[in-house]
Design an enzyme around this catalytic site. Structure first.
Site: not given
Lengths: 459, 336
Positions: A191, A260
């Site tokens: 990322e 998450h």
């Protein structure tokens, strides 16, 4: 005229120092770059180098002198062709150090708030009365990308599993087939790297769409989102725009626990140089994503995994684009204003149904864009209802609700009949257990209770 | 590719450039040297604030690399960036005025020493976060390939930044996608105050692309001709569509990491030895005198010419007004 050698500042905070040692003596030849003296600051001993060449004509501050002010004259350097006679009177000359300019006068019209809200009085968005078709949020997002990629060759999609896998959540289904591997690009799991790479491409005027598999993973890339994408236009005096869209699912999904399940709305909405969008339904998703891709600025586009599979009617026209920075009144009402964004708009509408059964007519505002925030629409609503409840999945501290409370204080104080109440995600990491997870998130019942609280009605 | 980690042999077999070209390199290196000395002086006078990282000692690196680039290529670097801007052809006036935070600066006074840009010269900064320029520069290469415009990205980084994780994320993608990018590692031996061997388990930095099949070479970064020769070879590889290339330039900065660094982590003898024996500007001047390519007067004339440019930039940087207060609120977003 001899060259004046001044006491230098060798750190951003130094105002005076000790002239510890003269390395050159009067009569020595000096070349640019030669060390001529050593000075001591409160932190260190540093060398002073000559910038000009010449002969050290006269030392005015002997070594060992303490508390020598920065910019005071410490020596005179004779230029080529000058002799000692030139020194006469030269040490009397004003220490010609051009002082740093005065701080600028206070702005004549200092803005009251730090955030640039759209200030015009917005007309409510007209209800769409043309033909509609039913699509999922997932399809709406895909269609928005496909239409913008057809429209502009500089738009490309990059992210983990976006191409051959067709998207981790199948949002990019079919795009590889239509646009090919040049424009639909599977990245390694990296990322920080691919966010930076896409920002670099945007500096050179491409328009990347960067998909984060979830916004939780974008924390690895936050340096490039803020320091590279958001700030460079300003730091370059307007030269380096960054037309980029960062998108992916945000907030809690279902049973995926703390790492998450987090809402990043207030994190990004905090930052100048970004626009932050959080669509709710398919119409929002399509119209706002198309607007985001066209916008010449870095956009944070916060989707919600739970919404991807939900179907809504959307206008069936070729080019459905919504304005960034405008909220939408999803349900008009007169008794209490409820603001929400993303998935929580649906939860707020359910709460409004509960309230209606008890005779309370709630107005539900879908914020749609969090930065710039459409405060005009919210204030106008509160002028009518005199009460407001803010709803978000994110944590309460310094959240979107906190910002709305400040907006109410600044722009609607005299219209309020009760203090704003926040309904937020609980101030805990998201638990895994089903019952605890449900307790951690706002529910229609909690929102309805808050609405009754601001209405001074017993719950 | 099997070339990773190869060292160049000193000198090489290339023909020595003509006198005009050699003098051009001399002029460019001297401009950087004198400009930086003056910036140091203005910092000492309080006219330049914050952080100010000088490039003195490293001039041969950027001068030699820029010599083989074309107008369509892109350049990006970290915060030790003044020399790169001058080598890209940006005006000394605009760079110095940015250092003093004035209206005439390249970023209108809003970026400062570490954050300057010129879209016209394809100089993409000036970045203050150590290592961030590496993915960004790789993205510039991505854009060249996407647009098929024939340009390459030259991405400068240092021996400190080379230990950042994002550097390897970028190396991987650059090699995977065969992006046209030349990575220049300016190994000036110290990451702020930490010597290379104290921070890097393996100090052969040119090998850092080996896991990604990126060829790398070590180059004498104090010799502009060796730099240029190595850069020419690397650029030919990249322009041929063979993907990225790494050059590790062994160089040295004479000054501290920033203006407020007393540089206690190395000895004066070490610095003085480098200045006396390896100075890139002296080296070129003396070799030209030895070979009879130029006379002292030629260098004196260039010295004067450079001194004028730098003095004028210092004057401009003080006479250019501060930004208008209204600039506080401009350039946050592009107006739609």
């Amino acid at each position: 005229m001899p060259i004046q050698v001044l006491m230098p500042a060798l750190s951003p905070t130094m105002t005076e120092g000790t002239l510890a040692k003269w390395v050159k003596t009067e009569g020595d030849n000096v070349a640019a770059g030669d060390v001529i003296a050593e000075i001591e600051t409160d932190k260190a001993t540093m060398e002073v180098e000559a910038v000009d060449e010449g002969t050290l004509g006269k030392i005015l501050v002997p070594e060992g002198t303490e508390n020598v002010a920065v910019n005071s004259l410490i020596a005179l350097l004779l230029e080529e062709g000058e002799d000692a006679s030139a020194l006469e009177g030269a040490d009397q000359a004003a220490t010609a150090a051009p002082a740093a300019p005065e701080s600028p006068a206070a702005l004549e019209t200092a803005p009251a708030a730090v955030v640039n809200h759209p200030s015009d009085d917005p007309a409510p968005e007209p209800e769409w009365t043309g033909p509609t078709r039913r699509v999922t949020v997932r399809e709406a997002l895909r269609d928005a990308m496909a239409e913008e990629m057809r429209r502009n060759q500089d738009v490309f999609l990059m992210g983990e599993e976006v191409a051959e896998y067709q998207g981790a959540y199948k949002v990019s289904q079919g795009l590889l087939d239509e646009f090919g591997a040049k424009r639909v690009i599977d990245t390694p799991i990296t990322e920080h790297g691919f966010a930076g790479l896409a920002v670099g491409a945007a500096f050179d005027k491409l328009s990347p769409i960067v998909e984060f598999m979830t916004w939780n993973f974008a924390m690895q890339a936050v340096d490039h989102i803020l320091n590279s994408a958001a700030k460079t236009l300003y730091m370059s005096g307007g030269q380096m725009g960054c037309p980029i869209t960062f998108r992916g699912p945000n907030g809690a999904a279902a049973r995926v626990a703390a790492q998450h399940s987090q809402c990043y709305a207030s994190w990004y909405a905090h930052c100048p140089g970004l626009k932050v969008i959080a669509p709710w339904n398919a119409s929002d998703a399509k119209g706002l994503l198309k607007a985001a891709i066209r916008d010449p600025n870095p956009i944070i586009f916060l989707e919600n995994e739970v919404m991807y599979g939900q179907s809504f009617d959307i206008p069936d026209i070729d080019d459905w684009v919504l304005p960034i920075g405008r909220a939408k009144i999803e349900r008009p009402g007169k008794d209490v204003t409820i603001t929400a964004f993303s998935r929580m708009v649906g939860t707020a509408l359910e709460a409004a149904d509960l309230l209606a059964a008890e005779g309370i007519d709630a107005e539900v505002i879908n914020l749609r864009t969090l930065r710039p925030l459409d405060t005009a629409t919210i204030v106008k609503s509160v002028q009518k209802t005199n009460r407001i409840v803010s709803v978000e999945e994110g944590w309460p501290f310094a959240g979107i609700g906190s910002e709305l409370a400040a907006v109410m204080m600044e722009d609607a104080f005299d219209w309020l009949d009760a203090p704003l109440v926040r309904v937020c995600g609980e101030d805990v990491p998201m638990p895994y257990a089903a019952n605890l997870e449900a307790l951690a998130l706002p529910s229609p019942e909690r929102i309805a209770a808050a609405a009754k609280q601001v209405s001074y009605r017993a719950s | 590719m099997a070339t990773a980690g190869r060292k160049t042999t000193a000198g090489g077999g290339n023909k020595r450039p003509d006198v005009e070209t050699l003098l051009k390199y001399y002029r460019e290196m001297l401009l950087i040297r004198r400009f930086e000395e003056r910036a140091g002086q203005l910092y000492g006078m309080g006219l330049i604030g914050g952080f100010c990282h000088l490039y003195i000692g490293q001039e041969a690196v950027v001068t030699g690399v820029q010599a083989v680039l074309t107008e369509k290529d892109s350049v990006i670097t970290s915060y030790r960036d003044h020399g790169h801007m001058l080598a890209c052809g940006m005006e000394a006036n605009g760079v110095m005025a940015e250092l003093t935070g004035r209206r005439g600066g390249y970023s209108k006074g809003k970026g400062g020493s570490m954050h300057m840009f010129s879209r016209e010269k394809r100089f993409f900064g000036g970045h203050g976060i150590v290592g961030a320029q590496v993915p960004l520069g790789t993205g510039l290469a991505f854009a060249h390939k996407y647009k098929e415009d024939g340009g390459i990205s030259v991405t400068y980084t240092g021996d400190g930044a080379i230990n950042q994780g994002q550097v390897y994320e970028a190396f991987n993608m650059a090699s995977l996608w065969e992006l046209p990018v030349l990575y220049i590692i300016e190994n000036n031996q110290y990451a702020m105050g930490t010597a290379v061997a104290r921070a890097s388990a393996n100090t052969q930095l040119c090998n850092r692309g080996a896991s990604y099949d990126i060829p790398g070479e070590e180059v004498d970064g104090m010799d502009v001709l060796k730099v240029k020769e190595a850069a020419a070879k690397a650029v030919a590889h990249i322009r041929a569509g063979k993907g990225p290339y790494i050059l590790e330039m062994k160089t040295y900065r004479y000054r501290g990491h920033s203006m407020s660094d007393p540089a206690k982590y190395r000895t004066k003898e070490e610095v003085n030895k480098m200045k006396a024996e390896r100075d890139p500007i002296d080296h070129l001047r003396l070799s030209m005198l030895d070979l009879g390519e130029a006379e002292e007067q030629t260098f004196k004339d260039i010295d004067k010419e450079i001194k004028d440019i730098v003095s004028k930039s210092a004057e401009f940087s003080q006479s250019s007004p501060e930004p208008d207060p209204s600039e506080l609120y401009t350039d946050i977003l592009v107006d739609v």
